[in-house]
Scaffold this motif. Structure first.
Motif, PDB file in Angstrom:
ATOM      1  N   GLU A 242       1.716 -11.546  -5.167  1.00 47.43           N
ATOM      2  CA  GLU A 242       2.082 -10.966  -3.881  1.00 47.43           C
ATOM      3  C   GLU A 242       2.646 -12.084  -2.992  1.00 47.43           C
ATOM      4  O   GLU A 242       1.899 -12.901  -2.476  1.00 47.43           O
ATOM      5  CB  GLU A 242       0.868 -10.318  -3.221  1.00 47.43           C
ATOM      6  N   GLN A 243       3.946 -12.104  -2.869  1.00 44.00           N
ATOM      7  CA  GLN A 243       4.608 -13.124  -2.046  1.00 44.00           C
ATOM      8  C   GLN A 243       4.589 -12.691  -0.585  1.00 44.00           C
ATOM      9  O   GLN A 243       4.850 -11.528  -0.270  1.00 44.00           O
ATOM     10  CB  GLN A 243       6.043 -13.315  -2.537  1.00 44.00           C
ATOM     11  N   ARG A 244       4.299 -13.616   0.301  1.00 48.33           N
ATOM     12  CA  ARG A 244       4.195 -13.287   1.726  1.00 48.33           C
ATOM     13  C   ARG A 244       5.523 -13.389   2.455  1.00 48.33           C
ATOM     14  O   ARG A 244       5.864 -12.536   3.275  1.00 48.33           O
ATOM     15  CB  ARG A 244       3.166 -14.202   2.390  1.00 48.33           C
ATOM     16  N   LYS A 245       6.277 -14.439   2.222  1.00 49.22           N
ATOM     17  CA  LYS A 245       7.536 -14.649   2.944  1.00 49.22           C
ATOM     18  C   LYS A 245       8.665 -14.898   1.959  1.00 49.22           C
ATOM     19  O   LYS A 245       8.681 -15.940   1.290  1.00 49.22           O
ATOM     20  CB  LYS A 245       7.397 -15.844   3.897  1.00 49.22           C
ATOM     21  N   PRO A 246       9.631 -13.981   1.872  1.00 48.45           N
ATOM     22  CA  PRO A 246       9.565 -12.621   2.422  1.00 48.45           C
ATOM     23  C   PRO A 246       8.570 -11.784   1.616  1.00 48.45           C
ATOM     24  O   PRO A 246       8.320 -12.086   0.450  1.00 48.45           O
ATOM     25  CB  PRO A 246      10.997 -12.108   2.252  1.00 48.45           C
ATOM     26  N   PRO A 247       7.980 -10.730   2.209  1.00 47.58           N
ATOM     27  CA  PRO A 247       6.969  -9.942   1.496  1.00 47.58           C
ATOM     28  C   PRO A 247       7.571  -9.196   0.306  1.00 47.58           C
ATOM     29  O   PRO A 247       8.511  -8.419   0.456  1.00 47.58           O
ATOM     30  CB  PRO A 247       6.464  -8.969   2.572  1.00 47.58           C
ATOM     31  N   ARG A 248       7.060  -9.470  -0.874  1.00 46.11           N
ATOM     32  CA  ARG A 248       7.504  -8.793  -2.086  1.00 46.11           C
ATOM     33  C   ARG A 248       6.502  -9.089  -3.190  1.00 46.11           C
ATOM     34  O   ARG A 248       5.727 -10.046  -3.119  1.00 46.11           O
ATOM     35  CB  ARG A 248       8.900  -9.227  -2.495  1.00 46.11           C
ATOM     36  N   ASP A 249       6.512  -8.239  -4.223  1.00 47.46           N
ATOM     37  CA  ASP A 249       5.676  -8.456  -5.397  1.00 47.46           C
ATOM     38  C   ASP A 249       6.568  -8.963  -6.530  1.00 47.46           C
ATOM     39  O   ASP A 249       7.647  -8.411  -6.783  1.00 47.46           O
ATOM     40  CB  ASP A 249       4.988  -7.151  -5.831  1.00 47.46           C
ATOM     41  N   LEU A 288       4.452   2.448  -4.678  1.00 46.93           N
ATOM     42  CA  LEU A 288       2.992   2.326  -4.710  1.00 46.93           C
ATOM     43  C   LEU A 288       2.493   1.316  -3.676  1.00 46.93           C
ATOM     44  O   LEU A 288       1.518   1.580  -2.958  1.00 46.93           O
ATOM     45  CB  LEU A 288       2.543   1.913  -6.121  1.00 46.93           C
ATOM     46  N   THR A 289       3.158   0.163  -3.592  1.00 48.31           N
ATOM     47  CA  THR A 289       2.656  -0.924  -2.749  1.00 48.31           C
ATOM     48  C   THR A 289       3.252  -0.944  -1.348  1.00 48.31           C
ATOM     49  O   THR A 289       2.681  -1.555  -0.442  1.00 48.31           O
ATOM     50  CB  THR A 289       2.950  -2.279  -3.413  1.00 48.31           C
ATOM     51  N   GLY A 290       4.424  -0.304  -1.187  1.00 43.26           N
ATOM     52  CA  GLY A 290       5.099  -0.357   0.097  1.00 43.26           C
ATOM     53  C   GLY A 290       5.849  -1.657   0.323  1.00 43.26           C
ATOM     54  O   GLY A 290       6.261  -1.960   1.458  1.00 43.26           O
ATOM     55  N   ARG A 291       6.039  -2.441  -0.758  1.00 45.86           N
ATOM     56  CA  ARG A 291       6.769  -3.708  -0.670  1.00 45.86           C
ATOM     57  C   ARG A 291       7.852  -3.736  -1.741  1.00 45.86           C
ATOM     58  O   ARG A 291       7.705  -3.101  -2.783  1.00 45.86           O
ATOM     59  CB  ARG A 291       5.829  -4.898  -0.893  1.00 45.86           C
ATOM     60  N   PRO A 292       8.936  -4.512  -1.524  1.00 47.64           N
ATOM     61  CA  PRO A 292       9.929  -4.685  -2.588  1.00 47.64           C
ATOM     62  C   PRO A 292       9.277  -5.321  -3.817  1.00 47.64           C
ATOM     63  O   PRO A 292       8.270  -6.023  -3.711  1.00 47.64           O
ATOM     64  CB  PRO A 292      10.965  -5.619  -1.962  1.00 47.64           C
ATOM     65  N   CYS A 293       9.881  -5.067  -4.970  1.00 49.26           N
ATOM     66  CA  CYS A 293       9.305  -5.566  -6.221  1.00 49.26           C
ATOM     67  C   CYS A 293      10.386  -6.224  -7.066  1.00 49.26           C
ATOM     68  O   CYS A 293      11.479  -5.670  -7.241  1.00 49.26           O
ATOM     69  CB  CYS A 293       8.657  -4.421  -6.998  1.00 49.26           C
ATOM     70  N   GLU A 294      10.073  -7.405  -7.571  1.00 48.88           N
ATOM     71  CA  GLU A 294      10.887  -8.054  -8.596  1.00 48.88           C
ATOM     72  C   GLU A 294      10.119  -7.913  -9.913  1.00 48.88           C
ATOM     73  O   GLU A 294       8.973  -8.358 -10.011  1.00 48.88           O
ATOM     74  CB  GLU A 294      11.110  -9.529  -8.280  1.00 48.88           C
ATOM     75  N   LEU A 295      10.738  -7.273 -10.905  1.00 48.87           N
ATOM     76  CA  LEU A 295      10.055  -7.020 -12.173  1.00 48.87           C
ATOM     77  C   LEU A 295      10.828  -7.662 -13.308  1.00 48.87           C
ATOM     78  O   LEU A 295      12.045  -7.458 -13.443  1.00 48.87           O
ATOM     79  CB  LEU A 295       9.936  -5.507 -12.409  1.00 48.87           C
ATOM     80  N   TYR A 296      10.127  -8.425 -14.114  1.00 50.43           N
ATOM     81  CA  TYR A 296      10.728  -9.099 -15.264  1.00 50.43           C
ATOM     82  C   TYR A 296      10.000  -8.615 -16.532  1.00 50.43           C
ATOM     83  O   TYR A 296       8.783  -8.776 -16.645  1.00 50.43           O
ATOM     84  CB  TYR A 296      10.605 -10.613 -15.124  1.00 50.43           C
TER      85      TYR A 296
END
Length: 325
Positions: A242-249, A288-296
């Motif tokens: 969970e990255q805070r700045k900028p907020p994303r998973d 689900l999380t309400g945050r942007p997601c980077e998926l690899y």
């Protein structure tokens, strides 16, 4: 001298809380019902049978009650180690609960004569026998009733089911339209013991977000792969940050297949298929999380994992959920 009870203590004395198992054959709507009751898309629900592999607890909190819903895999004739694990998960889910909701799909029948002649099939009755062996109270929930225009056809169907077991109730519902859910709520709440909540009111599941992310990837496999291939795939989340700045998973996950020949089928020509899978899963995780997601995603060959209990355990398919065993 009589002690005076405060409004808070009176509420505590009347609050009801307990566990409710959702059981039945594959694809009868267990995950869809859990999502409708909890009010969130917690469980992966697809049009394909046997999508659910592990038990999931969904926390249904309402005014004066909390029902911990145990979503279980469908009960079916198991052949592989994976299928046996899924059926064992379902039957364990029916033990030590306050109420079992046995879900059965409303059959599509032409007229009242067909309804009168209808009988529950051997697979459905076998599932009922397996569930009843746990000795817990069982309510029959007849699902997908919105597909039946003439509600009079439901009466002979419910009558046939009632002859098979002393159900605590027979409740026709539609999880998609909400029909019958209020009657179901009333019956569930009445079956719960007076007890304190088992989870905080704002908690929806016992599973970590990391686990739910893996389920979203698995749902995308069912969406984009054909035939039996999704059933041969497992997903492990290698890292979830969970990255805070900028907020994303930032999620790294592996898709495990059984044979080398299946790997290019998951990847697709020019990696088109795996890109589509990643995009669908990324959107679902972000919802689900309400945050942007980077998926690899990485596709790996884990030979014969559906037949090897030790490999299944390595892939995370091993532990009962929620302390129910």
């Amino acid at each position: 001298m009589e002690s005076e009870s405060t409004p808070e203590s009176a509420d505590e004395m009347s609050f009801r809380a307990g566990t409710v198992a959702l059981c039945g054959r594959p694809n009868v709507g267990k995950s869809t019902l859990l999502n409708a009751l909890v009010g969130s898309d917690l469980a992966v629900a697809t049009r394909f049978p046997q999508t659910t592999r592990e038990r999931l607890l969904g926390v249904w909190s309402g005014s004066g009650f909390q029902a911990v819903l145990v979503d279980t895999p469908g009960i079916h004739r198991a052949k592989s180690a994976l299928n046996k694990f899924m059926v064992d998960e379902a039957l364990r889910g029916a033990q030590s609960v306050d109420l079992v909701l046995m879900l059965a799909e409303a059959p599509l029948l032409a007229d009242i004569a067909a309804a009168e002649a209808w009988e529950p099939g051997p697979a459905a009755t076998a599932a009922l026998t397996s569930i009843a062996a746990a000795g817990r109270p069982i309510a029959l929930v007849l699902t997908k009733c919105d597909r039946i225009a003439d509600k009079a056809l439901l009466l002979p169907i419910l009558r046939k089911w009632s002859a098979l077991h002393p159900f605590t109730a027979l409740i026709p519902i539609s999880a998609t339209t909400g029909a019958g859910l209020e009657a179901l709520r009333e019956h569930v709440v009445a079956a719960l013991p007076v007890a304190a909540p088992l989870f905080p009111e704002d908690q929806l599941s016992d599973r970590a977000v990391r686990w739910h992310a893996g389920e979203r990837v698995r749902a995308a496999l069912f969406e984009h792969l054909r035939d039996e291939l999704p059933y041969c795939c497992a997903v492990t989340v290698e890292s979830f940050k969970e990255q805070r700045k900028p907020p994303r998973d930032i999620v790294h996950a592996s898709v495990h297949v059984e044979r080398e020949s299946q790997k290019p089928m998951v990847i697709g020509r020019g990696a088109e298929t795996i890109k589509a899978i990643s995009m669908s899963a990324r959107r679902a995780i972000a919802e689900l999380t309400g945050r942007p997601c980077e998926l690899y995603l990485e596709v790996k060959v884990t030979p014969n994992w559906t037949r090897d209990p030790a490999l299944m355990e390595r892939l995370g398919l091993h532990a009962p959920v929620g302390g129910l065993s």
